[in-house]
Design a protein around this motif. Structure first.
Motif, mmCIF file in Angstrom:
data_model
loop_
_atom_site.group_PDB
_atom_site.id
_atom_site.type_symbol
_atom_site.label_atom_id
_atom_site.label_comp_id
_atom_site.label_asym_id
_atom_site.label_seq_id
_atom_site.Cartn_x
_atom_site.Cartn_y
_atom_site.Cartn_z
ATOM 1 N N ALA A 141 0.829 -1.211 0.000
ATOM 2 C CA ALA A 141 0.000 0.000 0.000
ATOM 3 C C ALA A 141 0.861 1.257 0.000
ATOM 4 C CB ALA A 141 -0.923 0.000 1.217
ATOM 5 N N PHE A 142 1.969 1.213 0.748
ATOM 6 C CA PHE A 142 2.884 2.358 0.786
ATOM 7 C C PHE A 142 3.408 2.655 -0.614
ATOM 8 C CE2 PHE A 142 7.092 4.180 0.989
ATOM 9 C CZ PHE A 142 7.007 5.157 1.961
ATOM 10 N N TRP A 143 3.917 1.623 -1.277
ATOM 11 C CA TRP A 143 4.515 1.828 -2.588
ATOM 12 C C TRP A 143 3.463 2.193 -3.629
ATOM 13 C CZ3 TRP A 143 9.271 2.994 -3.032
ATOM 14 C CH2 TRP A 143 10.216 2.485 -2.142
ATOM 15 N N THR A 144 2.270 1.629 -3.508
ATOM 16 C CA THR A 144 1.204 1.971 -4.449
ATOM 17 C C THR A 144 0.865 3.452 -4.353
ATOM 18 O OG1 THR A 144 0.265 -0.257 -4.337
ATOM 19 C CG2 THR A 144 -1.174 1.507 -5.133
ATOM 20 N N ALA A 145 0.735 3.944 -3.116
ATOM 21 C CA ALA A 145 0.422 5.358 -2.918
ATOM 22 C C ALA A 145 1.572 6.251 -3.370
ATOM 23 C CB ALA A 145 0.104 5.617 -1.444
ATOM 24 N N ALA A 146 2.807 5.824 -3.097
ATOM 25 C CA ALA A 146 3.968 6.618 -3.495
ATOM 26 C C ALA A 146 4.062 6.718 -5.014
ATOM 27 C CB ALA A 146 5.238 6.004 -2.922
ATOM 28 N N VAL A 147 3.883 5.597 -5.688
ATOM 29 C CA VAL A 147 3.953 5.592 -7.146
ATOM 30 C C VAL A 147 2.791 6.384 -7.742
ATOM 31 C CG1 VAL A 147 3.820 4.126 -9.197
ATOM 32 C CG2 VAL A 147 5.250 3.439 -7.273
ATOM 33 N N ALA A 148 1.623 6.275 -7.120
ATOM 34 C CA ALA A 148 0.477 7.053 -7.607
ATOM 35 C C ALA A 148 0.754 8.547 -7.489
ATOM 36 C CB ALA A 148 -0.773 6.679 -6.816
ATOM 37 N N GLY A 149 1.336 8.953 -6.371
ATOM 38 C CA GLY A 149 1.689 10.358 -6.217
ATOM 39 C C GLY A 149 2.691 10.812 -7.260
ATOM 40 N N ALA A 150 3.671 9.951 -7.541
ATOM 41 C CA ALA A 150 4.659 10.274 -8.569
ATOM 42 C C ALA A 150 4.010 10.374 -9.938
ATOM 43 C CB ALA A 150 5.759 9.222 -8.589
ATOM 44 N N ALA A 151 3.047 9.477 -10.220
ATOM 45 C CA ALA A 151 2.367 9.501 -11.514
ATOM 46 C C ALA A 151 1.591 10.805 -11.703
ATOM 47 C CB ALA A 151 1.421 8.304 -11.622
ATOM 48 N N VAL A 152 0.956 11.265 -10.627
ATOM 49 C CA VAL A 152 0.237 12.536 -10.693
ATOM 50 C C VAL A 152 1.203 13.671 -11.014
ATOM 51 C CG1 VAL A 152 -1.054 14.237 -9.346
ATOM 52 C CG2 VAL A 152 -1.609 11.811 -9.156
ATOM 53 N N VAL A 153 2.343 13.655 -10.344
ATOM 54 C CA VAL A 153 3.336 14.711 -10.556
ATOM 55 C C VAL A 153 3.856 14.688 -11.991
ATOM 56 C CG1 VAL A 153 5.653 15.469 -9.914
ATOM 57 C CG2 VAL A 153 4.007 14.866 -8.144
ATOM 58 N N ILE A 154 4.166 13.483 -12.501
ATOM 59 C CA ILE A 154 4.675 13.371 -13.868
ATOM 60 C C ILE A 154 3.638 13.865 -14.875
ATOM 61 C CG2 ILE A 154 5.369 11.744 -15.665
ATOM 62 C CD1 ILE A 154 6.659 10.052 -13.479
ATOM 63 N N ALA A 155 2.386 13.435 -14.683
ATOM 64 C CA ALA A 155 1.327 13.856 -15.602
ATOM 65 C C ALA A 155 1.155 15.376 -15.585
ATOM 66 C CB ALA A 155 0.014 13.175 -15.222
ATOM 67 N N PHE A 156 1.217 15.946 -14.411
ATOM 68 C CA PHE A 156 1.068 17.395 -14.291
ATOM 69 C C PHE A 156 2.240 18.112 -14.964
ATOM 70 C CE2 PHE A 156 1.302 21.472 -12.060
ATOM 71 C CZ PHE A 156 -0.018 21.891 -12.151
ATOM 72 N N ALA A 157 3.452 17.568 -14.774
ATOM 73 C CA ALA A 157 4.634 18.186 -15.378
ATOM 74 C C ALA A 157 4.579 18.132 -16.894
ATOM 75 C CB ALA A 157 5.894 17.491 -14.866
ATOM 76 N N VAL A 158 4.156 16.979 -17.429
ATOM 77 C CA VAL A 158 4.054 16.839 -18.882
ATOM 78 C C VAL A 158 3.002 17.791 -19.444
ATOM 79 C CG1 VAL A 158 3.393 15.268 -20.738
ATOM 80 C CG2 VAL A 158 4.900 14.472 -18.920
ATOM 81 N N GLN A 159 1.897 17.915 -18.719
ATOM 82 C CA GLN A 159 0.839 18.820 -19.165
ATOM 83 C C GLN A 159 1.321 20.273 -19.167
ATOM 84 O OE1 GLN A 159 -1.064 21.165 -17.180
ATOM 85 N NE2 GLN A 159 -2.407 21.685 -18.891
ATOM 86 N N GLN A 160 2.110 20.620 -18.160
ATOM 87 C CA GLN A 160 2.639 21.981 -18.057
ATOM 88 C C GLN A 160 3.610 22.294 -19.183
ATOM 89 O OE1 GLN A 160 0.646 23.807 -15.853
ATOM 90 N NE2 GLN A 160 2.433 24.520 -14.761
ATOM 91 N N SER A 161 4.416 21.290 -19.560
ATOM 92 C CA SER A 161 5.456 21.525 -20.562
ATOM 93 C C SER A 161 4.986 21.243 -21.975
ATOM 94 C CB SER A 161 6.675 20.646 -20.267
ATOM 95 O OG SER A 161 6.335 19.277 -20.364
ATOM 96 N N GLY A 162 3.720 20.831 -22.123
ATOM 97 C CA GLY A 162 3.214 20.548 -23.454
ATOM 98 C C GLY A 162 3.782 19.282 -24.062
ATOM 99 N N GLY A 163 4.305 18.390 -23.202
ATOM 100 C CA GLY A 163 4.835 17.126 -23.704
ATOM 101 C C GLY A 163 6.199 17.235 -24.351
ATOM 102 N N ARG A 164 6.875 18.345 -24.167
ATOM 103 C CA ARG A 164 8.193 18.539 -24.785
ATOM 104 C C ARG A 164 9.210 18.939 -23.717
ATOM 105 N NH1 ARG A 164 4.576 21.120 -28.035
ATOM 106 N NH2 ARG A 164 5.148 23.139 -27.147
ATOM 107 N N PRO A 165 9.730 17.977 -22.961
ATOM 108 C CA PRO A 165 10.732 18.297 -21.935
ATOM 109 C C PRO A 165 11.956 18.981 -22.551
ATOM 110 C CG PRO A 165 9.931 16.052 -21.697
ATOM 111 C CD PRO A 165 9.437 16.539 -23.018
ATOM 112 N N GLY A 166 12.456 19.994 -21.858
ATOM 113 C CA GLY A 166 13.611 20.731 -22.361
ATOM 114 C C GLY A 166 14.834 20.530 -21.496
ATOM 115 N N ILE A 167 15.832 21.381 -21.693
ATOM 116 C CA ILE A 167 17.082 21.272 -20.945
ATOM 117 C C ILE A 167 16.832 21.475 -19.461
ATOM 118 C CG2 ILE A 167 17.614 23.721 -21.280
ATOM 119 C CD1 ILE A 167 20.118 20.783 -21.046
ATOM 120 N N GLY A 168 15.856 22.315 -19.139
ATOM 121 C CA GLY A 168 15.534 22.534 -17.738
ATOM 122 C C GLY A 168 15.057 21.271 -17.049
#
Length: 295
Positions: free
Chosen positions: A133-160
């Motif tokens: 349960a710990f790892w499931t919640a941790a990975v879920a939190g990471a997935a939310v963060v990744i999805a939000f980051a990709v949405q913010q960057s328009g799917g094109r990660p840069g040098i930053g």
């Protein structure tokens, strides 16, 4: 042992106290990116990092001398070098370079992956086991963060983004090693000795960076740098103490709240505009934090 005795035994108190310290440290961490942007208003990135480390190291020396703190044991030095490399040099430098091309809000959500990277590093380093349960919640939190980051960057990660992902790796090692050391020596001494280790190269770096990069003394730059210096010592002191009391991975999950707090500061202090997905990400991440703390 009665239920009342179980509720009041020292372990429970330590966990509660450690959680409060972790939350306070996370609150201070959340201001790091806005303060860095302010510091960059008058200093170059290398100057910001070098001055930050040098001034914080002077505070650390004063602390150690005032307390007549003895030198750490030989077995502690490797961990202290990891803290110095990850939390005092690597993470500040890489994130400062990233903020030259990324917004504060974008950087905040990418660095939201830090709790998971810290937990993974700590697991590999110490052999600690956690529930599914710990790892499931941790990975879920990471997935939310990744999805939000990709949405913010328009799917094109840069040098930053490359700088930020590298910062995650080096900071995770510094967090985990510092949390491990804080179980043997006080957290204040962990960060203080790590800062002392950085003083010689930081002093040289300060002299070179200030001579090469442009310097414009402004109110924002001064306020930002002073906060970074203060936070470099005090917030890490609280953080390592919290990890020693609650465990590296569990305290690290509280840091999932850091990007959400930084988003608030990015609007309030920097005038940045958030996407509509921010409230949804906030709720999802807070749920993940609650689950990891319950497990």
């Amino acid at each position: 042992m009665t239920a009342q005795d179980s509720a009041t035994r020292p372990f429970s108190i330590a966990v509660n106290g450690g959680t409060l310290l972790a939350l306070l440290a996370v609150g201070m961490f959340s201001l790091t990116f806005p303060a860095t942007v302010w510091a960059l208003d008058g200093l170059g990135p290398w100057s910001v990092v070098a001055c930050r480390a040098s001034l914080a190291a002077l505070i650390a020396i004063g602390f150690l001398l005032a307390g007549r703190v003895p030198l750490p044991d030989r077995r502690h030095w490797s961990g202290l070098f990891a803290v110095a490399a990850g939390c005092i040099v690597g993470f500040p430098l890489l994130t400062t370079l990233a903020l030259e091309s990324s917004t504060t809000s974008h950087a905040a959500v990418v660095v939201g992956l830090l709790p998971v990277t810290t937990a993974v590093y700590a697991t590999v380093r110490t052999g600690t086991r956690h529930s599914r349960a710990f790892w499931t919640a941790a990975v879920a939190g990471a997935a939310v963060v990744i999805a939000f980051a990709v949405q913010q960057s328009g799917g094109r990660p840069g040098i930053g983004d490359l700088y930020l992902f590298a910062a995650l790796l080096v900071c995770a090692s510094g967090y985990a090693e510092g949390g491990r050391l804080a179980r043997e020596i006080p957290g204040s001494q962990v960060i203080a000795w790590a800062l002392v280790l950085c003083l010689p190269p930081a002093a040289v770096g300060t002299a070179v960076a200030l001579a090469v990069e442009p310097v414009h003394v402004t109110g924002k730059a001064t306020a930002g740098l002073l906060w970074l210096v203060f936070s470099q010592f005090v917030s890490m002191w609280l953080w390592y103490r919290a990890m020693a009391m609650t465990g590296v991975a569990r305290a690290g999950q509280l840091q999932l709240a850091q990007p959400l707090l930084t988003l608030v500061w990015s609007v309030a202090l920097l005038g940045e505009h958030l996407s509509p997905a921010a409230p949804l990400a906030a709720v999802a991440v807070l749920v993940c934090i609650a689950v990891t703390q319950r497990t």
